[in-house]
Motif scaffolding. Structure first.
Motif, PDB file in Angstrom:
ATOM      1  N   ARG A   7      94.175  61.613  79.515  1.00  0.00           N
ATOM      2  CA  ARG A   7      94.748  62.884  79.101  1.00  0.00           C
ATOM      3  C   ARG A   7      93.695  63.983  79.156  1.00  0.00           C
ATOM      4  O   ARG A   7      92.524  63.766  78.864  1.00  0.00           O
ATOM      5  CB  ARG A   7      95.271  62.768  77.674  1.00  0.00           C
ATOM      6  N   ILE A   8      94.128  65.162  79.581  1.00  0.00           N
ATOM      7  CA  ILE A   8      93.287  66.357  79.562  1.00  0.00           C
ATOM      8  C   ILE A   8      93.987  67.359  78.643  1.00  0.00           C
ATOM      9  O   ILE A   8      95.124  67.740  78.910  1.00  0.00           O
ATOM     10  CB  ILE A   8      93.110  66.951  80.967  1.00  0.00           C
ATOM     11  N   PRO A   9      93.335  67.776  77.559  1.00  0.00           N
ATOM     12  CA  PRO A   9      93.976  68.716  76.632  1.00  0.00           C
ATOM     13  C   PRO A   9      94.397  70.013  77.328  1.00  0.00           C
ATOM     14  O   PRO A   9      93.741  70.478  78.263  1.00  0.00           O
ATOM     15  CB  PRO A   9      92.882  68.985  75.586  1.00  0.00           C
ATOM     16  N   ALA A  10      95.481  70.610  76.856  1.00  0.00           N
ATOM     17  CA  ALA A  10      96.021  71.840  77.451  1.00  0.00           C
ATOM     18  C   ALA A  10      94.999  72.973  77.424  1.00  0.00           C
ATOM     19  O   ALA A  10      94.869  73.722  78.394  1.00  0.00           O
ATOM     20  CB  ALA A  10      97.296  72.257  76.718  1.00  0.00           C
ATOM     21  N   GLU A  11      94.264  73.118  76.316  1.00  0.00           N
ATOM     22  CA  GLU A  11      93.255  74.175  76.216  1.00  0.00           C
ATOM     23  C   GLU A  11      92.183  73.997  77.293  1.00  0.00           C
ATOM     24  O   GLU A  11      91.748  74.967  77.912  1.00  0.00           O
ATOM     25  CB  GLU A  11      92.602  74.169  74.836  1.00  0.00           C
ATOM     26  N   THR A  12      91.801  72.758  77.532  1.00  0.00           N
ATOM     27  CA  THR A  12      90.808  72.474  78.570  1.00  0.00           C
ATOM     28  C   THR A  12      91.333  72.872  79.941  1.00  0.00           C
ATOM     29  O   THR A  12      90.635  73.530  80.712  1.00  0.00           O
ATOM     30  CB  THR A  12      90.439  70.974  78.559  1.00  0.00           C
ATOM     31  N   ASN A  30      80.957  68.698  89.288  1.00  0.00           N
ATOM     32  CA  ASN A  30      79.877  68.320  88.373  1.00  0.00           C
ATOM     33  C   ASN A  30      80.311  68.407  86.910  1.00  0.00           C
ATOM     34  O   ASN A  30      79.976  67.534  86.111  1.00  0.00           O
ATOM     35  CB  ASN A  30      78.640  69.190  88.616  1.00  0.00           C
ATOM     36  N   ILE A  31      81.061  69.453  86.577  1.00  0.00           N
ATOM     37  CA  ILE A  31      81.549  69.610  85.199  1.00  0.00           C
ATOM     38  C   ILE A  31      82.466  68.441  84.831  1.00  0.00           C
ATOM     39  O   ILE A  31      82.344  67.854  83.757  1.00  0.00           O
ATOM     40  CB  ILE A  31      82.300  70.952  85.027  1.00  0.00           C
ATOM     41  N   ILE A  32      83.389  68.095  85.732  1.00  0.00           N
ATOM     42  CA  ILE A  32      84.329  67.006  85.457  1.00  0.00           C
ATOM     43  C   ILE A  32      83.597  65.670  85.362  1.00  0.00           C
ATOM     44  O   ILE A  32      83.838  64.874  84.442  1.00  0.00           O
ATOM     45  CB  ILE A  32      85.453  66.946  86.525  1.00  0.00           C
ATOM     46  N   GLU A  33      82.674  65.403  86.296  1.00  0.00           N
ATOM     47  CA  GLU A  33      81.918  64.151  86.247  1.00  0.00           C
ATOM     48  C   GLU A  33      81.133  64.030  84.953  1.00  0.00           C
ATOM     49  O   GLU A  33      81.111  62.979  84.315  1.00  0.00           O
ATOM     50  CB  GLU A  33      80.973  64.045  87.445  1.00  0.00           C
ATOM     51  N   ARG A  34      80.479  65.116  84.561  1.00  0.00           N
ATOM     52  CA  ARG A  34      79.695  65.103  83.327  1.00  0.00           C
ATOM     53  C   ARG A  34      80.608  64.870  82.126  1.00  0.00           C
ATOM     54  O   ARG A  34      80.286  64.106  81.223  1.00  0.00           O
ATOM     55  CB  ARG A  34      78.947  66.424  83.173  1.00  0.00           C
ATOM     56  N   ALA A  35      81.773  65.516  82.129  1.00  0.00           N
ATOM     57  CA  ALA A  35      82.721  65.353  81.027  1.00  0.00           C
ATOM     58  C   ALA A  35      83.223  63.908  80.950  1.00  0.00           C
ATOM     59  O   ALA A  35      83.355  63.358  79.852  1.00  0.00           O
ATOM     60  CB  ALA A  35      83.887  66.318  81.187  1.00  0.00           C
ATOM     61  N   VAL A  36      83.487  63.300  82.091  1.00  0.00           N
ATOM     62  CA  VAL A  36      83.943  61.902  82.105  1.00  0.00           C
ATOM     63  C   VAL A  36      82.856  61.004  81.519  1.00  0.00           C
ATOM     64  O   VAL A  36      83.125  60.133  80.690  1.00  0.00           O
ATOM     65  CB  VAL A  36      84.329  61.448  83.530  1.00  0.00           C
ATOM     66  N   ILE A  37      81.616  61.237  81.915  1.00  0.00           N
ATOM     67  CA  ILE A  37      80.507  60.422  81.420  1.00  0.00           C
ATOM     68  C   ILE A  37      80.352  60.574  79.907  1.00  0.00           C
ATOM     69  O   ILE A  37      80.135  59.594  79.191  1.00  0.00           O
ATOM     70  CB  ILE A  37      79.185  60.814  82.128  1.00  0.00           C
ATOM     71  N   LEU A  38      80.501  61.797  79.408  1.00  0.00           N
ATOM     72  CA  LEU A  38      80.259  62.063  77.995  1.00  0.00           C
ATOM     73  C   LEU A  38      81.484  61.873  77.096  1.00  0.00           C
ATOM     74  O   LEU A  38      81.350  61.863  75.876  1.00  0.00           O
ATOM     75  CB  LEU A  38      79.709  63.479  77.821  1.00  0.00           C
ATOM     76  N   SER A  39      82.657  61.706  77.684  1.00  0.00           N
ATOM     77  CA  SER A  39      83.875  61.519  76.878  1.00  0.00           C
ATOM     78  C   SER A  39      83.906  60.093  76.333  1.00  0.00           C
ATOM     79  O   SER A  39      83.868  59.140  77.105  1.00  0.00           O
ATOM     80  CB  SER A  39      85.128  61.782  77.712  1.00  0.00           C
ATOM     81  N   PRO A  40      84.011  59.954  75.005  1.00  0.00           N
ATOM     82  CA  PRO A  40      83.959  58.612  74.417  1.00  0.00           C
ATOM     83  C   PRO A  40      85.257  57.816  74.553  1.00  0.00           C
ATOM     84  O   PRO A  40      85.243  56.606  74.444  1.00  0.00           O
ATOM     85  CB  PRO A  40      83.648  58.888  72.948  1.00  0.00           C
ATOM     86  N   GLY A  41      86.364  58.458  74.783  1.00  0.00           N
ATOM     87  CA  GLY A  41      87.644  57.753  74.832  1.00  0.00           C
ATOM     88  C   GLY A  41      88.484  58.166  76.016  1.00  0.00           C
ATOM     89  O   GLY A  41      87.965  58.637  77.026  1.00  0.00           O
ATOM     90  N   LEU A  44      89.749  63.565  78.062  1.00  0.00           N
ATOM     91  CA  LEU A  44      88.636  64.266  78.706  1.00  0.00           C
ATOM     92  C   LEU A  44      88.090  65.323  77.761  1.00  0.00           C
ATOM     93  O   LEU A  44      88.814  66.219  77.332  1.00  0.00           O
ATOM     94  CB  LEU A  44      89.082  64.912  80.015  1.00  0.00           C
ATOM     95  N   ASN A  45      86.810  65.229  77.444  1.00  0.00           N
ATOM     96  CA  ASN A  45      86.163  66.149  76.516  1.00  0.00           C
ATOM     97  C   ASN A  45      85.197  67.031  77.301  1.00  0.00           C
ATOM     98  O   ASN A  45      84.066  66.647  77.555  1.00  0.00           O
ATOM     99  CB  ASN A  45      85.434  65.361  75.427  1.00  0.00           C
ATOM    100  N   VAL A  46      85.660  68.211  77.709  1.00  0.00           N
ATOM    101  CA  VAL A  46      84.838  69.164  78.450  1.00  0.00           C
ATOM    102  C   VAL A  46      84.230  70.133  77.449  1.00  0.00           C
ATOM    103  O   VAL A  46      84.970  70.727  76.664  1.00  0.00           O
ATOM    104  CB  VAL A  46      85.671  69.940  79.498  1.00  0.00           C
ATOM    105  N   PRO A  47      82.892  70.318  77.463  1.00  0.00           N
ATOM    106  CA  PRO A  47      82.287  71.285  76.543  1.00  0.00           C
ATOM    107  C   PRO A  47      82.642  72.705  76.978  1.00  0.00           C
ATOM    108  O   PRO A  47      81.941  73.326  77.764  1.00  0.00           O
ATOM    109  CB  PRO A  47      80.788  70.999  76.652  1.00  0.00           C
ATOM    110  N   LEU A  48      83.758  73.222  76.475  1.00  0.00           N
ATOM    111  CA  LEU A  48      84.283  74.515  76.908  1.00  0.00           C
ATOM    112  C   LEU A  48      83.353  75.669  76.580  1.00  0.00           C
ATOM    113  O   LEU A  48      83.373  76.689  77.257  1.00  0.00           O
ATOM    114  CB  LEU A  48      85.657  74.764  76.292  1.00  0.00           C
TER     115      LEU A  48
END
Length: 116
Positions: A7-12, A30-41, A44-48
């Motif tokens: 899942r990718i949050p709507a705000e993201t 690069n942003i997506i790859e980094r977010a995938v690596i850093l997302s714990p579950g 998708l946790n993108v540092p907005l």
């Protein structure tokens, strides 16, 4: 890496679609790859905060803007990794040697890491 993003949050999605991507597709990748690596579950946790909501100003020359953005991204990754280049490189999705080379090219030294 065996990560399964479900899942990718709507705000993201809104923020990613509004950003003007000065680095083009590679920056997005690069942003997506980094977010995938850093997302714990599975979300998708993108540092907005690293993107902002309106994008950077377009008054500077593109090369200067890209270099400044790249330098800021590398410095941020190094700070998050407490100065460990190998960990920062992993977070950025590149080899340690590539990150060292980029740091040298951009004039980033260890004394720059925790200034600001």
């Amino acid at each position: 890496m065996g990560r399964h993003i479900e899942r990718i949050p709507a705000e993201t999605m809104r923020t990613l679609s509004r950003w003007h991507w000065p680095g083009n597709v590679r920056e997005l990748e690069n942003i997506i790859e980094r977010a995938v690596i850093l997302s714990p579950g599975p979300v998708l946790n993108v540092p907005l905060a690293t993107l902002g909501t309106s994008g950077p100003t377009r008054t500077a020359e593109p090369a200067q803007t890209f270099q400044a953005s790249e330098k800021a991204l590398i410095l941020r990754a190094l700070r998050e990794a407490n100065g460990v280049v190998a960990t920062a490189a992993l977070g950025l999705g590149m080899k340690r040697t590539t990150l060292n080379s980029k740091m040298q090219k951009l004039g980033i030294s260890r004394s720059d890491l925790f200034s600001r």
